[in-house]
Scaffold this motif. Structure first.
Motif, mmCIF file in Angstrom:
data_model
loop_
_atom_site.group_PDB
_atom_site.id
_atom_site.type_symbol
_atom_site.label_atom_id
_atom_site.label_comp_id
_atom_site.label_asym_id
_atom_site.label_seq_id
_atom_site.Cartn_x
_atom_site.Cartn_y
_atom_site.Cartn_z
ATOM 1 N N ILE A 21 -12.871 16.002 29.655
ATOM 2 C CA ILE A 21 -12.609 16.936 28.782
ATOM 3 C C ILE A 21 -12.529 18.411 27.781
ATOM 4 O O ILE A 21 -12.648 18.253 26.975
ATOM 5 C CB ILE A 21 -14.112 16.814 27.976
ATOM 6 C CG1 ILE A 21 -15.123 18.030 28.400
ATOM 7 C CG2 ILE A 21 -14.829 14.917 27.749
ATOM 8 C CD1 ILE A 21 -16.105 18.162 28.082
ATOM 9 N N ASN A 22 -11.368 18.771 29.159
ATOM 10 C CA ASN A 22 -11.238 19.865 29.381
ATOM 11 C C ASN A 22 -11.779 20.989 28.677
ATOM 12 O O ASN A 22 -11.946 22.382 27.845
ATOM 13 C CB ASN A 22 -9.795 20.007 28.240
ATOM 14 C CG ASN A 22 -8.853 21.025 28.891
ATOM 15 O OD1 ASN A 22 -8.949 21.560 29.709
ATOM 16 N ND2 ASN A 22 -7.953 21.409 27.400
ATOM 17 N N TYR B 149 -18.769 19.596 36.755
ATOM 18 C CA TYR B 149 -17.115 19.581 36.816
ATOM 19 C C TYR B 149 -16.454 18.293 36.855
ATOM 20 O O TYR B 149 -15.251 18.528 35.964
ATOM 21 C CB TYR B 149 -16.717 20.527 38.000
ATOM 22 C CG TYR B 149 -17.367 21.959 38.336
ATOM 23 C CD1 TYR B 149 -17.785 22.818 38.027
ATOM 24 C CD2 TYR B 149 -18.521 22.299 38.967
ATOM 25 C CE1 TYR B 149 -17.838 23.949 37.554
ATOM 26 C CE2 TYR B 149 -19.129 23.775 39.435
ATOM 27 C CZ TYR B 149 -18.517 24.496 38.491
ATOM 28 O OH TYR B 149 -18.865 25.407 38.619
ATOM 29 N N GLU B 150 -16.398 17.162 37.257
ATOM 30 C CA GLU B 150 -15.470 16.078 36.891
ATOM 31 C C GLU B 150 -15.789 15.794 35.368
ATOM 32 O O GLU B 150 -14.990 16.131 34.679
ATOM 33 C CB GLU B 150 -16.764 14.423 37.678
ATOM 34 C CG GLU B 150 -15.826 13.948 37.253
ATOM 35 C CD GLU B 150 -16.284 12.897 37.896
ATOM 36 O OE1 GLU B 150 -16.113 11.672 37.475
ATOM 37 O OE2 GLU B 150 -17.915 12.502 37.994
ATOM 38 N N ILE B 151 -16.723 16.064 34.840
ATOM 39 C CA ILE B 151 -16.631 16.090 33.318
ATOM 40 C C ILE B 151 -15.780 17.205 32.294
ATOM 41 O O ILE B 151 -15.098 16.320 31.989
ATOM 42 C CB ILE B 151 -18.170 16.017 32.301
ATOM 43 C CG1 ILE B 151 -19.126 15.185 33.052
ATOM 44 C CG2 ILE B 151 -17.896 15.682 31.054
ATOM 45 C CD1 ILE B 151 -20.328 14.762 32.580
ATOM 46 N N LYS C 104 -14.932 6.480 25.164
ATOM 47 C CA LYS C 104 -13.858 7.622 25.217
ATOM 48 C C LYS C 104 -14.061 8.083 26.821
ATOM 49 O O LYS C 104 -13.491 7.632 28.087
ATOM 50 C CB LYS C 104 -12.919 7.963 24.968
ATOM 51 C CG LYS C 104 -11.739 7.182 23.668
ATOM 52 C CD LYS C 104 -11.320 8.089 23.382
ATOM 53 C CE LYS C 104 -10.805 7.396 21.823
ATOM 54 N NZ LYS C 104 -9.642 8.223 20.563
ATOM 55 N N LEU C 105 -15.106 8.856 27.346
ATOM 56 C CA LEU C 105 -15.702 9.478 27.927
ATOM 57 C C LEU C 105 -15.662 8.732 28.825
ATOM 58 O O LEU C 105 -15.782 8.169 30.229
ATOM 59 C CB LEU C 105 -16.286 10.881 28.102
ATOM 60 C CG LEU C 105 -16.915 10.946 29.609
ATOM 61 C CD1 LEU C 105 -15.748 11.965 29.568
ATOM 62 C CD2 LEU C 105 -17.943 12.294 28.758
ATOM 63 N N GLN D 291 -29.112 18.223 28.014
ATOM 64 C CA GLN D 291 -29.699 18.983 27.016
ATOM 65 C C GLN D 291 -27.979 19.596 27.003
ATOM 66 O O GLN D 291 -27.809 19.950 25.808
ATOM 67 C CB GLN D 291 -30.256 19.817 27.190
ATOM 68 C CG GLN D 291 -31.184 20.213 25.206
ATOM 69 C CD GLN D 291 -30.957 19.378 24.617
ATOM 70 O OE1 GLN D 291 -32.055 18.108 24.344
ATOM 71 N NE2 GLN D 291 -30.346 19.115 23.058
ATOM 72 N N ILE D 292 -27.725 20.512 27.849
ATOM 73 C CA ILE D 292 -26.676 21.154 27.960
ATOM 74 C C ILE D 292 -25.514 20.691 27.740
ATOM 75 O O ILE D 292 -25.092 20.457 26.888
ATOM 76 C CB ILE D 292 -26.773 21.549 29.055
ATOM 77 C CG1 ILE D 292 -27.847 22.938 29.513
ATOM 78 C CG2 ILE D 292 -25.145 22.417 29.408
ATOM 79 C CD1 ILE D 292 -27.903 23.868 30.659
ATOM 80 N N LEU D 293 -25.828 19.122 27.813
ATOM 81 C CA LEU D 293 -24.035 18.208 28.595
ATOM 82 C C LEU D 293 -24.475 17.609 27.387
ATOM 83 O O LEU D 293 -23.269 17.656 26.616
ATOM 84 C CB LEU D 293 -24.763 17.391 29.714
ATOM 85 C CG LEU D 293 -23.693 16.415 29.950
ATOM 86 C CD1 LEU D 293 -21.667 17.223 30.164
ATOM 87 C CD2 LEU D 293 -23.848 15.213 30.730
#
Length: 72
Positions: A60-61, A54-56, A27-28, A12-14
């Protein structure tokens, strides 16, 4: 802002960050070399590895660090 009752559900955070930051999931997914369904599946998972965040975040900066420290 992430609601305190959602801090224990990392999917849910994501999802909330993706909505807030207007992330293009297609795109991601292409950048991460996964399909869109995988990303939607992550939204349902209550636990996601920090490394994935951390990878994501790198792609996505976005700095997930402060949010993840709240979850600890």
């Amino acid at each position: 802002m992430i609601a305190s009752d959602q801090l224990n559900h990392k999917g849910q955070i994501l999802k909330d960050v993706f909505i807030k930051e207007n992330i293009n999931i297609a795109k991601l997914a292409k950048t991460l070399n996964v399909n869109r369904g995988t990303i939607y599946f992550w939204f349902t998972k209550p636990d996601i590895a920090k490394e994935k965040f951390y990878e994501i975040g790198y792609v996505i900066n976005y700095d997930f660090g402060p949010i993840l420290r709240q979850v600890q």
